[in-house]
Design a protein around this motif. Structure first.
Motif, mmCIF file in Angstrom:
data_model
loop_
_atom_site.group_PDB
_atom_site.id
_atom_site.type_symbol
_atom_site.label_atom_id
_atom_site.label_comp_id
_atom_site.label_asym_id
_atom_site.label_seq_id
_atom_site.Cartn_x
_atom_site.Cartn_y
_atom_site.Cartn_z
ATOM 1 N N TRP A 261 -31.971 25.678 -44.733
ATOM 2 C CA TRP A 261 -32.668 25.511 -46.236
ATOM 3 C C TRP A 261 -34.394 25.145 -45.839
ATOM 4 O O TRP A 261 -34.913 25.289 -47.271
ATOM 5 N N HIS A 262 -34.623 24.239 -45.610
ATOM 6 C CA HIS A 262 -35.804 23.865 -45.822
ATOM 7 C C HIS A 262 -36.749 24.779 -44.524
ATOM 8 O O HIS A 262 -37.771 24.966 -45.264
ATOM 9 N N GLU B 17 -36.785 28.108 -44.729
ATOM 10 C CA GLU B 17 -36.894 28.782 -46.128
ATOM 11 C C GLU B 17 -38.344 28.214 -46.957
ATOM 12 O O GLU B 17 -39.010 29.256 -47.131
ATOM 13 N N GLY B 18 -38.041 27.269 -47.544
ATOM 14 C CA GLY B 18 -38.698 27.416 -48.741
ATOM 15 C C GLY B 18 -40.757 27.300 -47.525
ATOM 16 O O GLY B 18 -40.954 27.046 -48.579
ATOM 17 N N MET B 19 -40.147 27.034 -46.868
ATOM 18 C CA MET B 19 -41.986 26.080 -46.111
ATOM 19 C C MET B 19 -42.682 27.405 -45.745
ATOM 20 O O MET B 19 -44.020 27.529 -45.498
ATOM 21 N N GLN B 20 -41.703 28.403 -44.864
ATOM 22 C CA GLN B 20 -42.107 30.032 -44.958
ATOM 23 C C GLN B 20 -42.548 30.507 -46.412
ATOM 24 O O GLN B 20 -43.358 31.681 -46.097
ATOM 25 N N THR B 21 -42.059 30.382 -47.618
ATOM 26 C CA THR B 21 -41.738 31.661 -48.257
ATOM 27 C C THR B 21 -42.861 30.762 -49.650
ATOM 28 O O THR B 21 -42.749 31.713 -50.906
ATOM 29 N N GLU B 22 -43.326 30.057 -49.919
ATOM 30 C CA GLU B 22 -43.889 28.999 -50.849
ATOM 31 C C GLU B 22 -45.281 29.402 -51.301
ATOM 32 O O GLU B 22 -45.700 28.883 -49.983
ATOM 33 N N MET C 189 -45.873 22.232 -49.432
ATOM 34 C CA MET C 189 -45.111 20.802 -49.446
ATOM 35 C C MET C 189 -45.256 20.720 -51.122
ATOM 36 O O MET C 189 -43.845 19.561 -51.622
ATOM 37 N N SER C 190 -45.477 20.981 -52.036
ATOM 38 C CA SER C 190 -44.770 20.641 -52.907
ATOM 39 C C SER C 190 -43.324 21.110 -53.446
ATOM 40 O O SER C 190 -42.340 20.672 -53.393
ATOM 41 N N ALA C 191 -42.849 22.459 -53.021
ATOM 42 C CA ALA C 191 -41.735 23.117 -52.269
ATOM 43 C C ALA C 191 -40.961 21.991 -51.039
ATOM 44 O O ALA C 191 -39.216 21.828 -52.032
ATOM 45 N N GLN C 192 -41.269 21.193 -50.305
ATOM 46 C CA GLN C 192 -40.628 20.551 -49.796
ATOM 47 C C GLN C 192 -40.073 19.527 -50.501
ATOM 48 O O GLN C 192 -39.022 18.558 -50.451
ATOM 49 N N ILE C 193 -41.069 18.954 -51.150
ATOM 50 C CA ILE C 193 -41.212 17.740 -52.518
ATOM 51 C C ILE C 193 -39.855 17.840 -53.122
ATOM 52 O O ILE C 193 -38.772 16.918 -53.275
ATOM 53 N N VAL C 194 -39.815 19.272 -54.025
ATOM 54 C CA VAL C 194 -38.555 19.786 -54.413
ATOM 55 C C VAL C 194 -37.232 19.445 -53.834
ATOM 56 O O VAL C 194 -36.193 18.811 -54.231
ATOM 57 N N LEU D 47 -39.540 18.592 -62.348
ATOM 58 C CA LEU D 47 -39.261 19.317 -60.476
ATOM 59 C C LEU D 47 -39.961 20.906 -60.551
ATOM 60 O O LEU D 47 -40.874 21.538 -59.515
ATOM 61 N N LEU D 48 -40.017 21.699 -61.599
ATOM 62 C CA LEU D 48 -40.415 22.815 -61.913
ATOM 63 C C LEU D 48 -41.737 22.596 -62.083
ATOM 64 O O LEU D 48 -43.163 23.555 -61.382
ATOM 65 N N ALA D 49 -42.162 21.541 -62.107
ATOM 66 C CA ALA D 49 -43.636 21.770 -62.914
ATOM 67 C C ALA D 49 -44.717 21.521 -61.170
ATOM 68 O O ALA D 49 -45.765 22.222 -61.156
ATOM 69 N N LEU D 50 -44.094 21.067 -60.548
ATOM 70 C CA LEU D 50 -44.159 20.335 -59.230
ATOM 71 C C LEU D 50 -44.911 22.352 -59.084
ATOM 72 O O LEU D 50 -45.720 22.121 -57.643
#
Length: 169
Positions: free
Chosen positions: A115-116, A118-123, A127-132, A162-165
């Motif tokens: 899951w982590h 996936e977000g690191m590769q597509t966002e 880093m903001s995605a990781q924080i969320v 969180l969406l704002a991040l």
């Protein structure tokens, strides 16, 4: 009896009586089947716990996929809030609490890494995605221990912030 009904009985037993009371006999009794009927599907307690964990992972994957958001992390956030609001999060606490053997939690650790990644590769902003996503995990933990800690307005505000991040830089 279907496997899901047996897994539901095991989860209910865990929620009501704790991990110390999780035995194949107790699950069979809770499900209203013979122990042999349970053993047909789950030969050991470890096999039962493994199936519970695998179901948790599949359930969350389906919940993320069902969100249909613009990004993986937005879907992950929406799925987390949906799990909290619907009480599905209770399953995480009772099942992971039953897995006394760290090896039984290996599939969950692998799913968390997936899951982590996936977000690191597509966002656009990994880093903001990781924080969320890390915040989502904190919400899982807090809401598991105190389901009423936040009201709906507070969850909405957390969601908004969180969406704002995740907004483009």
């Amino acid at each position: 009896m279907r496997k899901d009904e047996l897994l539901n009985a095991a989860e209910d037993l865990l929620a009501d009586q704790g991990a110390g009371c999780l035995t194949l006999s107790a699950v069979a009794e809770r499900a209203g089947v013979s122990k042999g009927g349970l053993l047909y599907h789950f030969a050991t307690k470890e096999a039962l716990i493994k199936a519970l964990i695998e179901r948790l992972i599949a359930d969350f994957d389906e919940l993320v996929a069902a969100q249909g958001q613009a990004s993986y992390t937005r879907s992950y956030l929406a799925a987390t809030l949906a799990a909290i609001r619907t009480g599905r999060l209770r399953r995480w606490a009772v099942v992971t609490g039953a897995a006394g053997d760290p090896q039984l939690l290996a599939p969950l650790r692998e799913a968390m890494c997936r899951w982590h990644r996936e977000g690191m590769q597509t966002e656009a902003d990994p880093m903001s995605a990781q924080i969320v996503r890390l915040t989502c995990e904190g919400l899982w933990d807090v809401a598991t221990h105190d389901p009423g800690i936040y009201d709906e307005a507070q969850y909405e505000e957390l969601h908004r912030r969180l969406l704002a991040l995740l907004s483009p830089l």
